[in-house]
Design a protein around this motif. Sequence first.
Motif, mmCIF file in Angstrom:
data_model
loop_
_atom_site.group_PDB
_atom_site.id
_atom_site.type_symbol
_atom_site.label_atom_id
_atom_site.label_comp_id
_atom_site.label_asym_id
_atom_site.label_seq_id
_atom_site.Cartn_x
_atom_site.Cartn_y
_atom_site.Cartn_z
ATOM 1 N N UNK A 176 119.356 -19.219 16.422
ATOM 2 C CA UNK A 176 118.699 -19.614 17.662
ATOM 3 C C UNK A 176 119.002 -21.032 18.093
ATOM 4 N N UNK A 177 119.377 -21.892 17.145
ATOM 5 C CA UNK A 177 119.724 -23.277 17.483
ATOM 6 C C UNK A 177 121.196 -23.420 17.850
ATOM 7 N N UNK A 178 121.958 -22.349 17.682
ATOM 8 C CA UNK A 178 123.394 -22.419 17.970
ATOM 9 C C UNK A 178 123.788 -21.557 19.164
ATOM 10 N N UNK A 179 122.856 -21.293 20.040
ATOM 11 C CA UNK A 179 123.150 -20.565 21.271
ATOM 12 C C UNK A 179 123.509 -21.556 22.371
ATOM 13 N N UNK A 180 124.560 -21.254 23.109
ATOM 14 C CA UNK A 180 125.077 -22.134 24.157
ATOM 15 C C UNK A 180 124.993 -21.431 25.508
ATOM 16 N N UNK A 181 124.769 -22.221 26.535
ATOM 17 C CA UNK A 181 124.866 -21.697 27.894
ATOM 18 C C UNK A 181 126.095 -22.309 28.550
ATOM 19 N N UNK A 182 126.958 -21.445 29.082
ATOM 20 C CA UNK A 182 128.139 -21.914 29.796
ATOM 21 C C UNK A 182 127.817 -22.081 31.260
ATOM 22 N N UNK A 183 127.681 -23.317 31.702
ATOM 23 C CA UNK A 183 127.215 -23.569 33.059
ATOM 24 C C UNK A 183 128.089 -24.530 33.831
ATOM 25 N N UNK A 184 128.162 -24.302 35.142
ATOM 26 C CA UNK A 184 128.913 -25.197 36.003
ATOM 27 C C UNK A 184 128.118 -25.659 37.204
ATOM 28 N N UNK A 185 126.795 -25.491 37.137
ATOM 29 C CA UNK A 185 125.942 -25.887 38.261
ATOM 30 C C UNK A 185 124.770 -26.710 37.757
ATOM 31 N N UNK A 186 124.149 -27.417 38.672
ATOM 32 C CA UNK A 186 122.989 -28.229 38.318
ATOM 33 C C UNK A 186 121.832 -27.341 37.867
ATOM 34 N N UNK A 187 121.656 -26.200 38.521
ATOM 35 C CA UNK A 187 120.591 -25.292 38.129
ATOM 36 C C UNK A 187 120.760 -24.780 36.707
ATOM 37 N N UNK A 188 121.999 -24.451 36.335
ATOM 38 C CA UNK A 188 122.271 -23.996 34.967
ATOM 39 C C UNK A 188 121.989 -25.097 33.958
ATOM 40 N N UNK A 189 122.371 -26.311 34.301
ATOM 41 C CA UNK A 189 122.119 -27.441 33.401
ATOM 42 C C UNK A 189 120.630 -27.617 33.169
ATOM 43 N N UNK A 190 119.839 -27.544 34.240
ATOM 44 C CA UNK A 190 118.386 -27.677 34.104
ATOM 45 C C UNK A 190 117.819 -26.555 33.235
ATOM 46 N N UNK A 191 118.231 -25.309 33.518
ATOM 47 C CA UNK A 191 117.659 -24.162 32.804
ATOM 48 C C UNK A 191 117.997 -24.226 31.315
#
Length: 344
Positions: A176-191
């Motif tokens: 659970x500590x090694x899950x990543x979100x691949x994001x390219x938007x400000x909304x993704x960064x916040x979430x």
Amino acid sequence: MPSTPRPLRRLGFLTIGLFDGADPGRGHESTLEIIELGERLGFDSAWVRHRHLQYGISSPVAVLAAASQRTSRIELGTAVIPLGWENPLRLAEDLATVDLLSGGRLNPGVSVGPPMHYEQVKEALYPDTADVEDFSYERVRRLLDFVRGKPATDFSGVEGFEVFSDVVQPHSPGLGRRLWYGGGSLGSAHWAGEHGMNFLTSSVVRAGDPADAYDFAGIQLSHIRAFRGRHPDGEAARVSQGLVVIPTDSATPEQRAKYEAYAAARLPRTTAPQGPGRLLFAPDIVGTSAEIVERLHAHAAFREVDEVAFALPFTFEHEDYVQILTDMATRLGPALGWRPAAGA
């Protein structure tokens, strides 16, 4: 912004794992050999892309399960699994299984949104539920909950000779500590920050206001800072950058010409946001390690990270990847302050 770049602490690479449709086994074997080479060279992580109905890795979890049995140290990641194609509960089971088989080395990266070409594929993928499937962040939250051990059912106990659990099995406590979100938007960064994930940035961002549409590094920097600003770990929250970087130190003249032509053909898409999503692409970085270091140190977002997963170009040959990875590990990485893993 740091006045000087942070020393590079973790060096990784990302491959798409292309194959010939007439001989797919050879392409998958090449990917596994590249991951094995990465471990021998001291890389900290190897990541695979995810492609459906294309000639690339469609089942990264299966590929990384195989890689886990041919390596012993290097971390294994996905960049990224598009959750629109996945059932979060079933995926949680697969991820935990491979994490345990690897000895706790799995780093799953995911993203959300409708599958590519959804109108053409939805009847095959979701014949009964295509119009009600939820492709929002809620799909990531479900995966997070299952991986982190929240109940998936209100039933558990013994039924006949079978024992049932109310949480996904197997359970891998550290995953659970090694899950990543691949994001390219400000909304993704916040979430991602608010939900305690790690953050994968790449060579693509979503441009915001037209005034900043051409400043890739500035946009990416804003995403990194927004992510850390919402994350419980603050400045210690993990961010990995994934630019396309091609060192040429030991390349042959023919390889250098190929690499330069590849980057030149892709350069026009970096001059302005592309498509209705206003996607802005970073230029590929080709050159000697000394030249690449200079360009990276001038990159505002790179100065904020201390781990990378440099992306390998899509269409090169196996021997090209061997040369690129060798130069990364023996020349570029050390020039950025990185040291190979012990025993490499």
